[in-house]
Design a protein around this motif. Structure first.
Motif, PDB file in Angstrom:
ATOM      1  N   ILE A  86      34.167  42.809  41.242  1.00 22.02           N
ATOM      2  CA  ILE A  86      35.369  43.382  41.855  1.00 22.02           C
ATOM      3  C   ILE A  86      35.485  42.943  43.316  1.00 22.02           C
ATOM      4  N   VAL A  87      34.373  42.998  44.046  1.00 22.41           N
ATOM      5  CA  VAL A  87      34.379  42.583  45.449  1.00 22.41           C
ATOM      6  C   VAL A  87      34.729  41.104  45.566  1.00 22.41           C
ATOM      7  N   LEU A  88      34.120  40.270  44.732  1.00 24.72           N
ATOM      8  CA  LEU A  88      34.401  38.833  44.765  1.00 24.72           C
ATOM      9  C   LEU A  88      35.869  38.565  44.459  1.00 24.72           C
ATOM     10  N   THR A  89      36.411  39.246  43.464  1.00 25.40           N
ATOM     11  CA  THR A  89      37.812  39.053  43.099  1.00 25.40           C
ATOM     12  C   THR A  89      38.741  39.507  44.219  1.00 25.40           C
ATOM     13  N   ALA A  90      38.396  40.600  44.887  1.00 26.91           N
ATOM     14  CA  ALA A  90      39.209  41.065  46.015  1.00 26.91           C
ATOM     15  C   ALA A  90      39.211  40.033  47.142  1.00 26.91           C
ATOM     16  N   LEU A  91      38.048  39.442  47.434  1.00 30.59           N
ATOM     17  CA  LEU A  91      37.969  38.426  48.472  1.00 30.59           C
ATOM     18  C   LEU A  91      38.836  37.220  48.141  1.00 30.59           C
ATOM     19  N   LEU A  92      38.741  36.755  46.895  1.00 33.76           N
ATOM     20  CA  LEU A  92      39.490  35.565  46.490  1.00 33.76           C
ATOM     21  C   LEU A  92      40.965  35.872  46.297  1.00 33.76           C
ATOM     22  N   GLY A  93      41.265  36.981  45.627  1.00 35.84           N
ATOM     23  CA  GLY A  93      42.653  37.298  45.313  1.00 35.84           C
ATOM     24  C   GLY A  93      43.494  37.597  46.533  1.00 35.84           C
ATOM     25  N   SER A  94      42.882  38.171  47.563  1.00 38.05           N
ATOM     26  CA  SER A  94      43.641  38.527  48.764  1.00 38.05           C
ATOM     27  C   SER A  94      44.079  37.305  49.555  1.00 38.05           C
ATOM     28  N   THR A  95      43.609  36.121  49.169  1.00 40.11           N
ATOM     29  CA  THR A  95      44.057  34.894  49.837  1.00 40.11           C
ATOM     30  C   THR A  95      45.352  34.364  49.240  1.00 40.11           C
ATOM     31  N   LEU A  96      45.804  34.939  48.133  1.00 38.04           N
ATOM     32  CA  LEU A  96      47.035  34.463  47.498  1.00 38.04           C
ATOM     33  C   LEU A  96      48.220  34.655  48.448  1.00 38.04           C
ATOM     34  N   LYS A  97      49.029  33.639  48.550  1.00 33.50           N
ATOM     35  CA  LYS A  97      50.182  33.685  49.452  1.00 33.50           C
ATOM     36  C   LYS A  97      51.479  33.933  48.686  1.00 33.50           C
ATOM     37  N   PHE A  98      51.367  34.440  47.488  1.00 35.30           N
ATOM     38  CA  PHE A  98      52.550  34.614  46.651  1.00 35.30           C
ATOM     39  C   PHE A  98      52.334  35.811  45.748  1.00 35.30           C
ATOM     40  N   GLU A  99      53.377  36.186  45.050  1.00 37.77           N
ATOM     41  CA  GLU A  99      53.269  37.247  44.062  1.00 37.77           C
ATOM     42  C   GLU A  99      52.663  36.634  42.807  1.00 37.77           C
ATOM     43  N   GLY A 100      51.420  36.864  42.571  1.00 38.20           N
ATOM     44  CA  GLY A 100      50.758  36.263  41.423  1.00 38.20           C
ATOM     45  C   GLY A 100      49.524  37.047  41.041  1.00 38.20           C
ATOM     46  N   ARG A 101      48.702  36.435  40.195  1.00 39.05           N
ATOM     47  CA  ARG A 101      47.505  37.101  39.690  1.00 39.05           C
ATOM     48  C   ARG A 101      46.328  36.149  39.727  1.00 39.05           C
ATOM     49  N   LEU A 102      45.183  36.689  40.126  1.00 37.45           N
ATOM     50  CA  LEU A 102      43.925  35.966  40.009  1.00 37.45           C
ATOM     51  C   LEU A 102      43.020  36.756  39.078  1.00 37.45           C
ATOM     52  N   THR A 103      42.482  36.075  38.077  1.00 41.74           N
ATOM     53  CA  THR A 103      41.607  36.725  37.106  1.00 41.74           C
ATOM     54  C   THR A 103      40.235  36.071  37.114  1.00 41.74           C
ATOM     55  N   LEU A 104      39.206  36.895  37.250  1.00 41.02           N
ATOM     56  CA  LEU A 104      37.826  36.451  37.078  1.00 41.02           C
ATOM     57  C   LEU A 104      37.377  36.914  35.703  1.00 41.02           C
ATOM     58  N   GLN A 105      36.925  35.990  34.860  1.00 45.10           N
ATOM     59  CA  GLN A 105      36.491  36.362  33.513  1.00 45.10           C
ATOM     60  C   GLN A 105      35.223  35.615  33.137  1.00 45.10           C
ATOM     61  N   ALA A 106      34.186  36.373  32.792  1.00 46.05           N
ATOM     62  CA  ALA A 106      32.921  35.792  32.352  1.00 46.05           C
ATOM     63  C   ALA A 106      32.733  36.087  30.870  1.00 46.05           C
ATOM     64  N   GLN A 107      32.293  35.090  30.133  1.00 45.86           N
ATOM     65  CA  GLN A 107      31.927  35.248  28.728  1.00 45.86           C
ATOM     66  C   GLN A 107      30.552  34.636  28.547  1.00 45.86           C
ATOM     67  N   THR A 108      29.591  35.442  28.068  1.00 44.00           N
ATOM     68  CA  THR A 108      28.223  34.973  27.964  1.00 44.00           C
ATOM     69  C   THR A 108      27.567  35.503  26.688  1.00 44.00           C
ATOM     70  N   ASP A 109      26.357  34.975  26.425  1.00 45.71           N
ATOM     71  CA  ASP A 109      25.571  35.470  25.297  1.00 45.71           C
ATOM     72  C   ASP A 109      24.536  36.483  25.757  1.00 45.71           C
TER      73      ASP A 109
END
Length: 328
Positions: free
Chosen positions: A58-81
């Motif tokens: 959540i913290v990482l996504t907030a750091l990255l997503g808050s750099t968006l300069k437009f109305e959009g979405r950033l999604t972090l998604q991990a899929q693992t075994d």
């Protein structure tokens, strides 16, 4: 050092605070999260190890997503075994966060009981995708990082090196807080924080970085090396000294942390960008999603009459009349 607004920005205010160190050509962001983080975690009742990993995401996504300069979405998604098979955090500009995880409880307990446990140990082999969706009239962008014992910090570094080609360094910190409740028991809550710095000089020649080590190179192969810019080496080395407790300490202001790191160079602090616990689910979206079910599934639900669908992110339960949803 300048500060806007006038009041100090303390930890736990659920905001991303941009800053700049002009003398080092560095831009950065600091995020501190408390009530909003706990609001997202409380509704799921995940085990503590999963909460810690999800808090980092959540913290990482907030750091990255808050750099968006437009109305959009950033999604972090991990899929693992691994013990945590899926991790998803959405940032919807300008301030909305939502998050969820899927995991095997027995595997989580087994991994968490091992000596030297770290949250990233819950992630097995797989991949981590950073997806930026800028809206209906633009192409969606996705950067993928292979996970194989990789921490979220390391994954962020690799993402920026491969996809953005911007020298970037990230530190994340999470802590579980225990306080005595009125009935004598213990109340659990979480604090999380992070700092991200990026080297953004005007000259592209100063952006040179060593290639990512291939991992399976033959014995004797020398890793690619370059002489990094002195300003970036200084900035990264300073941020590498940040400790977890400095990122989550409620008594340490953003200005206080930046002063410790960059007092010799000077840092400018800008207005904070608040974060919020916001899910984007709605009855309209759920109804539209149900239209994609097979004819057999639709017939079964119509026979049942009332169906219940729970949002994986906010846990809201939607009670819908299938005969109304699928009426001809």
């Amino acid at each position: 050092m300048t500060n806007t607004p006038a009041q100090p920005t303390a930890a736990g205010v659920d905001a991303v605070v941009p800053f700049a160190v002009e003398a080092l050509d560095v831009r950065g962001r600091i995020v501190n999260m408390g009530p909003v983080l706990n609001s997202m975690l409380a509704r799921h009742k995940y085990p503590a190890p999963v909460n810690k990993l999800l808090s980092e995401a959540i913290v990482l996504t907030a750091l990255l997503g808050s750099t968006l300069k437009f109305e959009g979405r950033l999604t972090l998604q991990a899929q693992t075994d691994g013990a945590v098979s899926m991790l998803v955090v959405d940032f919807n500009a300008p301030d909305g966060l939502r998050a969820m995880a899927q995991f095997n409880a027995d595997k989580v307990a087994e991994v968490a009981a091992q000596d030297g446990f770290k949250p990233d140990h819950l992630l097995g082999k797989g991949h981590l995708a950073f997806t930026i969706d800028q809206g209906a009239h633009t192409s969606r962008y996705q950067g993928i990082v292979v996970l194989n014992g990789t921490s979220l910090e390391e994954a962020a570094h690799e993402y920026f090196q491969k996809s953005e080609q911007i020298p970037t360094f990230v530190r994340l910190g999470v802590a579980e807080m225990l306080t005595k409740s009125e009935d004598g028991g213990a109340e659990h809550s979480w604090l999380a924080g992070g700092i991200m710095v990026q080297f953004l000089p005007q000259s592209l020649d100063r952006l040179k970085q060593a290639d990512i080590h291939p991992g399976d190179a033959p014995e004797g192969h020398e890793a690619h090396q370059v002489e990094e810019d002195d300003a970036w080496v200084e900035a990264r080395s300073l941020v590498e000294t940040v400790k977890d407790d400095e990122l989550i300490d409620p008594s340490l202001t953003v200005e206080g942390l930046l002063y410790r790191l960059f007092h010799e160079r000077g840092a400018s602090v800008y207005s904070p960008q608040p974060m919020a616990d916001k899910c984007t689910c709605s009855e309209k979206k759920i109804t539209a999603m149900m239209q994609n079910f097979s004819d057999a599934d639709k017939a079964e639900m119509k026979a049942e009459g009332i169906v219940h669908i729970k949002c994986d992110f906010c846990s809201k339960d939607y009670e819908l009349d299938a005969n109304e949803v699928f009426k001809d």
